[in-house]
Design an enzyme around this catalytic site. Structure first.
Site, PDB file in Angstrom:
ATOM      1  N   GLY A  53       0.827  -1.197   0.000  1.00 25.03           N
ATOM      2  CA  GLY A  53       0.000   0.000   0.000  1.00 25.03           C
ATOM      3  C   GLY A  53       0.861   1.246   0.000  1.00 25.03           C
ATOM      4  N   CYS A  54       0.485   2.207   0.807  1.00 22.06           N
ATOM      5  CA  CYS A  54       1.172   3.494   0.910  1.00 22.06           C
ATOM      6  C   CYS A  54       2.640   3.343   1.268  1.00 22.06           C
ATOM      7  CB  CYS A  54       0.442   4.315   1.961  1.00 22.06           C
ATOM      8  SG  CYS A  54       1.376   5.643   2.679  1.00 22.06           S
TER       9      CYS A  54
END
Length: 215
Positions: A49-50
């Site tokens: 993800g991020c």
């Protein structure tokens, strides 16, 4: 990371409990080099993800020499952040981790990986949706590949997560470092709303769960 506010995801401990991971604000400690020579270092690249969140976590693991946010697994050269955010380049947001295997084992890095994101959601983490946010392990050697596949198989067989793990495990490809403003993001921007609302609460839980493995 993305232009969206990230939602804190539930994550299971390997022992079977869920935990939320968060990003704290501590300084990075690099392994001490003796005799003016650099220790033999390995690299591994994780997509979870991020990349701001992934970076903040691994910067605090003892034995990690450097963490660089960037892009991997896509089909164009020198992608920009805005291009990757379209989801059309095929790249994942990743962090390339350089570590000293004599200080931190690859097994420990994998344990942190599985516990600090949701590996069961396809092409998304919380509010971030798109192939650029996929869960991925880009291995650099056969030992890493085997270890990652064993973890994934065992976690699925033991139903540690309520849903099957969808993490892709593939050989590393060209790594493109992200723009300078993405590097060391939490340490440089810890007072920003995103860091306070999303990263810091996650990091606080992470620091507590892995306190014996931190700088």
């Amino acid at each position: 990371m993305s232009f969206y506010l990230k939602k804190v995801g539930l994550i299971l401990s390997i022992a079977g409990a869920f935990l939320h991971f968060s990003c704290g604000g501590t300084s990075i400690k690099k392994p001490t080099m003796q005799d003016n020579s650099v220790a033999k270092l390995d690299t591994i690249t994780f997509g979870a993800g991020c990349f701001w969140c992934v970076e903040a976590v691994y910067q605090r693991v003892k034995g990690v020499y450097s963490v660089t946010s960037g892009y991997m697994g896509g089909k164009i050269k020198q992608p920009t952040y805005r291009e990757v955010c379209t989801g059309l380049t095929g790249h994942a947001e990743v962090c390339q981790i350089t570590y000293d295997p004599n200080v931190v084992s690859f097994q420990t890095l994998l344990e942190v990986f599985w516990q600090t994101h949701d590996p069961t959601t396809l092409n998304r983490q919380g509010a971030d949706v798109g192939t650029q946010y996929r869960s991925a392990i880009f291995f650099s050697n056969d030992t890493q590949k085997q270890a990652a596949e064993n973890w994934k198989r065992n976690l699925n067989e033991k139903h540690v997560f309520p849903n099957p793990i969808v993490t892709e495990i593939v050989a590393e490809s060209t790594f493109y470092p992200a723009e300078d403003y993405h590097q060391d993001y939490f340490n440089q921007n810890g007072t920003e709303p995103y860091c306070q609302i999303v990263i810091k609460p996650k990091m606080d839980k992470f620091l507590k769960a892995f306190k014996d493995k931190l700088n």
